[in-house]
Write a protein that holds these residues in place. Structure first.
Motif, mmCIF file in Angstrom:
data_model
loop_
_atom_site.group_PDB
_atom_site.id
_atom_site.type_symbol
_atom_site.label_atom_id
_atom_site.label_comp_id
_atom_site.label_asym_id
_atom_site.label_seq_id
_atom_site.Cartn_x
_atom_site.Cartn_y
_atom_site.Cartn_z
ATOM 1 N N ASP A 77 0.819 -1.216 0.000
ATOM 2 C CA ASP A 77 0.000 0.000 0.000
ATOM 3 C C ASP A 77 0.853 1.265 0.000
ATOM 4 O O ASP A 77 0.346 2.357 0.291
ATOM 5 N N TYR A 78 2.144 1.152 -0.337
ATOM 6 C CA TYR A 78 2.997 2.335 -0.419
ATOM 7 C C TYR A 78 2.686 3.117 -1.694
ATOM 8 O O TYR A 78 2.193 2.575 -2.685
ATOM 9 N N GLY A 79 3.044 4.383 -1.653
ATOM 10 C CA GLY A 79 2.661 5.322 -2.707
ATOM 11 C C GLY A 79 1.697 6.319 -2.084
ATOM 12 O O GLY A 79 1.053 6.027 -1.068
ATOM 13 N N TYR A 80 1.580 7.489 -2.644
ATOM 14 C CA TYR A 80 0.804 8.547 -1.992
ATOM 15 C C TYR A 80 -0.684 8.189 -1.843
ATOM 16 O O TYR A 80 -1.195 8.077 -0.719
ATOM 17 N N GLU A 81 -1.380 7.973 -2.941
ATOM 18 C CA GLU A 81 -2.808 7.668 -2.863
ATOM 19 C C GLU A 81 -3.080 6.323 -2.185
ATOM 20 O O GLU A 81 -4.006 6.215 -1.362
ATOM 21 N N PRO A 82 -2.303 5.257 -2.498
ATOM 22 C CA PRO A 82 -2.537 3.981 -1.811
ATOM 23 C C PRO A 82 -2.395 4.090 -0.290
ATOM 24 O O PRO A 82 -3.137 3.446 0.457
ATOM 25 N N THR A 83 -1.458 4.907 0.175
ATOM 26 C CA THR A 83 -1.267 5.032 1.623
ATOM 27 C C THR A 83 -2.417 5.807 2.264
ATOM 28 O O THR A 83 -2.842 5.487 3.380
ATOM 29 N N PHE A 104 12.402 2.647 -2.893
ATOM 30 C CA PHE A 104 12.314 3.681 -1.864
ATOM 31 C C PHE A 104 11.540 4.917 -2.309
ATOM 32 O O PHE A 104 11.046 5.672 -1.471
ATOM 33 N N GLU A 105 11.401 5.112 -3.611
ATOM 34 C CA GLU A 105 10.607 6.253 -4.067
ATOM 35 C C GLU A 105 9.148 6.097 -3.628
ATOM 36 O O GLU A 105 8.483 7.083 -3.290
ATOM 37 N N LYS A 106 8.648 4.858 -3.594
ATOM 38 C CA LYS A 106 7.286 4.622 -3.102
ATOM 39 C C LYS A 106 7.220 4.793 -1.587
ATOM 40 O O LYS A 106 6.204 5.231 -1.042
ATOM 41 N N THR A 107 8.303 4.439 -0.901
ATOM 42 C CA THR A 107 8.368 4.643 0.541
ATOM 43 C C THR A 107 8.271 6.126 0.861
ATOM 44 O O THR A 107 7.534 6.536 1.767
ATOM 45 N N ILE A 108 9.003 6.939 0.108
ATOM 46 C CA ILE A 108 8.952 8.395 0.306
ATOM 47 C C ILE A 108 7.545 8.912 0.042
ATOM 48 O O ILE A 108 7.004 9.732 0.806
ATOM 49 N N ALA A 109 6.923 8.460 -1.035
ATOM 50 C CA ALA A 109 5.563 8.903 -1.365
ATOM 51 C C ALA A 109 4.581 8.495 -0.271
ATOM 52 O O ALA A 109 3.668 9.258 0.079
ATOM 53 N N ALA A 110 4.785 7.289 0.275
ATOM 54 C CA ALA A 110 3.921 6.825 1.362
ATOM 55 C C ALA A 110 4.078 7.711 2.587
ATOM 56 O O ALA A 110 3.093 8.075 3.246
ATOM 57 N N LYS A 143 4.990 10.814 2.623
ATOM 58 C CA LYS A 143 4.359 12.114 2.344
ATOM 59 C C LYS A 143 2.845 12.034 2.541
ATOM 60 O O LYS A 143 2.208 13.015 2.957
ATOM 61 N N ALA A 144 2.275 10.867 2.279
ATOM 62 C CA ALA A 144 0.849 10.681 2.568
ATOM 63 C C ALA A 144 0.612 10.719 4.075
ATOM 64 O O ALA A 144 -0.388 11.290 4.535
ATOM 65 N N LEU A 145 1.525 10.133 4.850
ATOM 66 C CA LEU A 145 1.406 10.213 6.310
ATOM 67 C C LEU A 145 1.463 11.666 6.766
ATOM 68 O O LEU A 145 0.731 12.075 7.678
ATOM 69 N N GLU A 146 2.319 12.464 6.133
ATOM 70 C CA GLU A 146 2.401 13.880 6.482
ATOM 71 C C GLU A 146 1.062 14.578 6.225
ATOM 72 O O GLU A 146 0.628 15.429 7.016
ATOM 73 N N THR A 147 0.405 14.221 5.125
ATOM 74 C CA THR A 147 -0.910 14.797 4.828
ATOM 75 C C THR A 147 -1.934 14.378 5.873
ATOM 76 O O THR A 147 -2.716 15.215 6.363
#
Length: 293
Positions: free
Chosen positions: A77-83, A112-118, A120-124
């Protein structure tokens, strides 16, 4: 005993873990823990028992504000929208409308690019008030360095394997340098029996040094190890489904370890990991899909 996280949120230092707790045992274990005085429950999407954690919470009948709920986003579920959607799945299964702590379960460095996006979703989610604190799990210092360089919010917590036989001083130092709380999974060494991982397993609970210090205080080796974690400023997440052990694990606030005793326990470190290496690619394992609520 409480710990104040780097964003001011107060978290009970000791929590009940439910890793490898069968769904049919989880709700009773959570209810027993809350009856024994626990107010912090740690689960994860990948454990497959978030729904049962929610049932145990409802069975206990406590107000939501009295509880600290922590869960983890799985790699699939990593990635911005999936997270963002992972938050929805978790809260629906748990039966709550916010989470106290949401963390990424693995660094998954080969993507790791998906980890970073995930993250950033946590930050949102944090900015929107849908979580009160965010963090990571199993991040080594180099993973943290990469994450901090690409994101804005310093993780509140890094949950890692940590017990007397594997103390990860480099990880603890890196966490402390960024004001990240070290939280121990397998805090009493149960992961030395991690299924399918490692051939040379040592039972921390049977260690003679720990047994001797525990006898001095009239406590069990498990209670001793949990006290060791808390006195050194860590959070610990012991796992059990046995009501007697659950109650025993929280009965650690009536004794104190000396500096010499703490040092003796620290000296047991072998430097040998008992659980999976966070840098090892495991694409098939990480691809495990998390069901909808």
């Amino acid at each position: 005993m409480n710990i104040t996280l780097n964003n001011g949120i107060v978290m009970p230092a000791l929590g009940l873990g439910v890793f490898q707790s069968a769904p049919e045992e989880t709700s009773a274990a959570v209810a027993a823990a809350l009856a024994a005085g626990y107010r912090h429950i740690d689960t994860a999407a990948a454990y497959g028992n978030e729904r049962e954690v929610g049932e145990g919470i409802r069975r206990a009948g406590l107000d939501r504000s009295e509880l600290f709920l922590e869960t983890k986003v799985w790699v699939s579920d990593y990635g911005y929208e999936p997270t963002l959607h992972a938050w929805e799945k978790a809260t629906r299964k748990l039966g709550v409308d916010y989470l106290d702590l949401l963390i990424l379960h693995q660094p998954a460095p080969d993507g790791f690019e998906k980890t970073i996006a995930a993250y950033k979703a946590l930050e949102t989610l944090l900015a929107e008030g849908r979580v009160r604190a965010i963090g990571v799990s199993n991040f080594m210092p180099h993973h943290l360095e990469q994450l901090l360089a690409a994101t804005d919010v310093v993780p509140a917590v890094n949950q890692v394997e940590l017990h007397p036989y594997f103390t990860q001083p480099d990880v603890q130092s890196a966490n402390a340098a960024s004001d990240i709380l070290t939280q121990a999974w397998s805090p009493i060494g149960g992961i030395t029996f991690y299924p399918g991982w490692g051939d040379d397993r040592q039972n921390v609970m049977a260690d003679s040094t720990l047994a001797a210090i525990a006898r001095t205080h009239g406590k069990s080796p498990a209670q001793l190890m949990l006290r060791w974690h808390l006195q050194q400023g860590r959070s610990a997440i012991p796992k059990s489904t046995n009501p007697v052990r659950i109650a025993e694990n929280i009965d650690i606030f009536d004794f104190e370890l000396s500096a010499a005793e703490l040092a003796s326990i620290d000296a047991l470190n072998t430097g040998k990991r008992s659980g999976p290496d966070p840098d090892m690619p495991r694409p098939e394992f990480f691809a495990k899909a998390i069901p909808e609520a």
